[in-house]
Design an enzyme around this catalytic site. Structure first.
Site, PDB file in Angstrom:
ATOM      1  N   TYR A 164       0.834  -1.208   0.000  1.00 43.26           N
ATOM      2  CA  TYR A 164       0.000   0.000   0.000  1.00 43.26           C
ATOM      3  C   TYR A 164       0.871   1.263   0.000  1.00 43.26           C
ATOM      4  O   TYR A 164       0.628   2.216  -0.751  1.00 43.26           O
ATOM      5  CB  TYR A 164      -0.863  -0.086   1.262  1.00 43.26           C
ATOM      6  CG  TYR A 164      -1.895   0.969   1.472  1.00 43.26           C
ATOM      7  CD1 TYR A 164      -3.101   0.940   0.782  1.00 43.26           C
ATOM      8  CD2 TYR A 164      -1.689   1.982   2.410  1.00 43.26           C
ATOM      9  CE1 TYR A 164      -4.065   1.899   1.027  1.00 43.26           C
ATOM     10  CE2 TYR A 164      -2.655   2.936   2.657  1.00 43.26           C
ATOM     11  CZ  TYR A 164      -3.840   2.887   1.957  1.00 43.26           C
ATOM     12  OH  TYR A 164      -4.797   3.830   2.206  1.00 43.26           O
ATOM     13  N   LYS A 168       1.026   4.217  -2.710  1.00 47.50           N
ATOM     14  CA  LYS A 168       0.579   5.551  -2.300  1.00 47.50           C
ATOM     15  C   LYS A 168       1.644   6.614  -2.521  1.00 47.50           C
ATOM     16  O   LYS A 168       1.320   7.740  -2.919  1.00 47.50           O
ATOM     17  CB  LYS A 168       0.139   5.519  -0.827  1.00 47.50           C
ATOM     18  CG  LYS A 168      -1.172   4.764  -0.603  1.00 47.50           C
ATOM     19  CD  LYS A 168      -2.272   5.289  -1.490  1.00 47.50           C
ATOM     20  CE  LYS A 168      -3.667   4.978  -0.985  1.00 47.50           C
ATOM     21  NZ  LYS A 168      -4.707   5.432  -1.939  1.00 47.50           N
TER      22      LYS A 168
HETATM   23  P1  NAI Z   1     -13.424   2.334   1.449  1.00 46.74           P
HETATM   24  O1  NAI Z   1     -13.033   0.893   1.434  1.00 46.74           O
HETATM   25  O2  NAI Z   1     -14.681   2.707   2.125  1.00 46.74           O
HETATM   26  O3  NAI Z   1     -13.498   2.914  -0.031  1.00 46.74           O
HETATM   27  C1  NAI Z   1     -12.762   2.420  -1.108  1.00 46.74           C
HETATM   28  C2  NAI Z   1     -13.749   2.158  -2.236  1.00 46.74           C
HETATM   29  O4  NAI Z   1     -13.034   1.783  -3.411  1.00 46.74           O
HETATM   30  C3  NAI Z   1     -14.703   0.999  -1.903  1.00 46.74           C
HETATM   31  O5  NAI Z   1     -16.043   1.440  -2.019  1.00 46.74           O
HETATM   32  C4  NAI Z   1     -14.357  -0.060  -2.929  1.00 46.74           C
HETATM   33  O6  NAI Z   1     -15.452  -0.856  -3.367  1.00 46.74           O
HETATM   34  C5  NAI Z   1     -13.784   0.772  -4.058  1.00 46.74           C
HETATM   35  N1  NAI Z   1     -12.915  -0.011  -4.927  1.00 46.74           N
HETATM   36  C6  NAI Z   1     -11.969  -0.901  -4.545  1.00 46.74           C
HETATM   37  N2  NAI Z   1     -11.375  -1.427  -5.624  1.00 46.74           N
HETATM   38  C7  NAI Z   1     -11.955  -0.848  -6.707  1.00 46.74           C
HETATM   39  C8  NAI Z   1     -11.757  -0.986  -8.099  1.00 46.74           C
HETATM   40  N3  NAI Z   1     -10.834  -1.821  -8.592  1.00 46.74           N
HETATM   41  N4  NAI Z   1     -12.512  -0.243  -8.925  1.00 46.74           N
HETATM   42  C9  NAI Z   1     -13.444   0.612  -8.442  1.00 46.74           C
HETATM   43  N5  NAI Z   1     -13.684   0.777  -7.121  1.00 46.74           N
HETATM   44  C10 NAI Z   1     -12.945   0.045  -6.273  1.00 46.74           C
HETATM   45  O7  NAI Z   1     -12.199   3.113   2.099  1.00 46.74           O
HETATM   46  P2  NAI Z   1     -11.896   4.690   2.238  1.00 46.74           P
HETATM   47  O8  NAI Z   1     -11.256   4.858   3.547  1.00 46.74           O
HETATM   48  O9  NAI Z   1     -13.069   5.505   1.879  1.00 46.74           O
HETATM   49  O10 NAI Z   1     -10.736   4.880   1.132  1.00 46.74           O
HETATM   50  C11 NAI Z   1     -10.785   5.803   0.074  1.00 46.74           C
HETATM   51  C12 NAI Z   1      -9.374   6.110  -0.354  1.00 46.74           C
HETATM   52  O11 NAI Z   1      -8.685   6.815   0.687  1.00 46.74           O
HETATM   53  C13 NAI Z   1      -8.521   4.886  -0.656  1.00 46.74           C
HETATM   54  O12 NAI Z   1      -7.683   5.145  -1.761  1.00 46.74           O
HETATM   55  C14 NAI Z   1      -7.708   4.721   0.589  1.00 46.74           C
HETATM   56  O13 NAI Z   1      -6.500   4.014   0.362  1.00 46.74           O
HETATM   57  C15 NAI Z   1      -7.474   6.156   0.957  1.00 46.74           C
HETATM   58  N6  NAI Z   1      -7.080   6.385   2.342  1.00 46.74           N
HETATM   59  C16 NAI Z   1      -7.981   6.249   3.358  1.00 46.74           C
HETATM   60  C17 NAI Z   1      -7.585   6.482   4.661  1.00 46.74           C
HETATM   61  C18 NAI Z   1      -8.537   6.454   5.788  1.00 46.74           C
HETATM   62  O14 NAI Z   1      -8.124   6.853   6.904  1.00 46.74           O
HETATM   63  N7  NAI Z   1      -9.776   6.010   5.599  1.00 46.74           N
HETATM   64  C19 NAI Z   1      -6.181   6.793   4.990  1.00 46.74           C
HETATM   65  C20 NAI Z   1      -5.352   6.982   3.851  1.00 46.74           C
HETATM   66  C21 NAI Z   1      -5.799   6.756   2.578  1.00 46.74           C
END
Ligand code: NAI
Length: 297
Positions: A164, A168
């Site tokens: 990851y 990132k």
């Molecule tokens: P989340 O798991 O709720 O959202 C990620 C979404 O991406 C999910 O709805 C999932 O179905 C979708 N997804 C996964 N693979 C996919 C694909 N191949 N094609 C289309 N959609 C796909 O998690 P969150 O926290 O909302 O994450 C959003 C972004 O923020 C991610 O990139 C995550 O790495 C990043 N992030 C989040 C942090 C946090 O504290 N929540 C910290 C640092 C980064």
């Protein structure tokens, strides 16, 4: 001054839940037409669901306009078709938020290479696929706002997230070059490093903090970074209403007459001293500082 997205078309990947959903709802509330992309899988990227459709329904119920896309960001041809559909319906694409993401955490010693490649493929190659799919349109329009989603793991490291973190920080590097290449076409490219209570972090946040770290408190950073007056080339941390800028800095360093490993060791304190540190705006600027050091400046 109110920041409006009236007349703008935005694509938010991974917008079926968590942060992406919060961005999509707020963009739509402020007038944008939104493509809600999400394949609706589980946290590790397996499976499918109609998560995107549900968010479209929420936007429409609130009086906004949206369309769903259930494709994977890893499928470049599908991303091209998604962009075409948005252009056919709404005439252009002005904003792309690369937000889709998955987790497959394990210490590097225990990590299978399949899990390394999969995580890099979704985050880094997935963002490249979507960006490539909109890039020409944005150049032709002479308008584009793109946001990459990095993470504190990419910027600073985190135990158990080698795959990851690699993806990132790769995204932050991707954004920096695109910011330079996009400048003359009025394409601004920024990076967000969010911290929010979502299913991705549900086992990290103590229950008492869940409410404080609502995704809605990250959305203001994302929206500003894709707005008309957005900066470019910024890396912004956002969580719980706290906003921070992150920089890749460069120390003054030292020019060694005798460049040996022993001399590097002997000058370590001077090489790493942060007095006079700068933030280069391009790789070429670092090369310039090398020339300056050689000239004794
Ligand atoms: P989340 O798991 O709720 O959202 C990620 C979404 O991406 C999910 O709805 C999932 O179905 C979708 N997804 C996964 N693979 C996919 C694909 N191949 N094609 C289309 N959609 C796909 O998690 P969150 O926290 O909302 O994450 C959003 C972004 O923020 C991610 O990139 C995550 O790495 C990043 N992030 C989040 C942090 C946090 O504290 N929540 C910290 C640092 C980064």
């Amino acid at each position: 001054m109110t920041i409006s997205f009236e007349g703008r078309v935005a694509i938010v990947t991974g917008a079926g839940g968590g942060l992406g959903r919060a961005y999509a709802l707020e963009l739509a509330r402020r007038g944008a037409k939104v493509v809600v992309n999400d394949l609706g899988g589980s946290r590790d990227g397996t499976g499918h669901s109609d998560a995107a459709l549900k968010v479209v329904a929420e936007i429409e119920a609130a009086g906004g306009e949206a369309m769903s896309d259930g494709g994977s960001v890893t499928d470049y041809d599908h991303m091209v078709r998604m962009v075409e559909k948005a252009k056919e319906r709404w005439g252009g694409v002005h904003i792309l938020i690369n937000n889709a993401g998955v987790l497959r955490d394990k210490s590097f010693a225990k990590m299978e290479m399949e899990d390394f490649r999969f995580v890099v493929d979704v985050h880094l190659n997935g963002s490249a696929n979507c960006t490539k799919a909109v890039w020409e349109t944005m150049r032709e329009q002479a308008y584009g706002r793109i946001l990459m989603t990095a993470s504190s793991t990419g910027l600073y490291g985190n135990f158990g997230q080698a795959n990851y973190g690699a993806a990132k920080l790769g995204l932050a590097g991707f954004a920096k070059t695109l910011a330079l290449e996009g400048q003359k076409y009025n394409i601004h490219v920024n990076t967000i490093a969010p911290t929010a209570a979502t299913r991705m972090t549900e086992d990290i946040f103590p229950p008492a903090l869940l409410e404080k770290f609502r995704p809605e408190l990250v959305a203001p950073a994302a929206l500003y970074l894709v707005s008309q007056d957005a900066p470019t080339n910024a890396i912004l941390g956002a969580g719980a209403g706290v906003f921070q800028a992150a920089y890749v800095t460069l120390t003054r360093g030292v020019a060694l007459d005798e460049a040996t490993p022993e001399a590097v060791a002997a000058h370590w304190a001077e090489i790493t001293s942060r007095d006079g540190e700068i933030v280069p705006q391009s790789g070429a600027e670092q090369a310039m500082t090398i020339m300056q050091r050689l000239q004794g400046q």
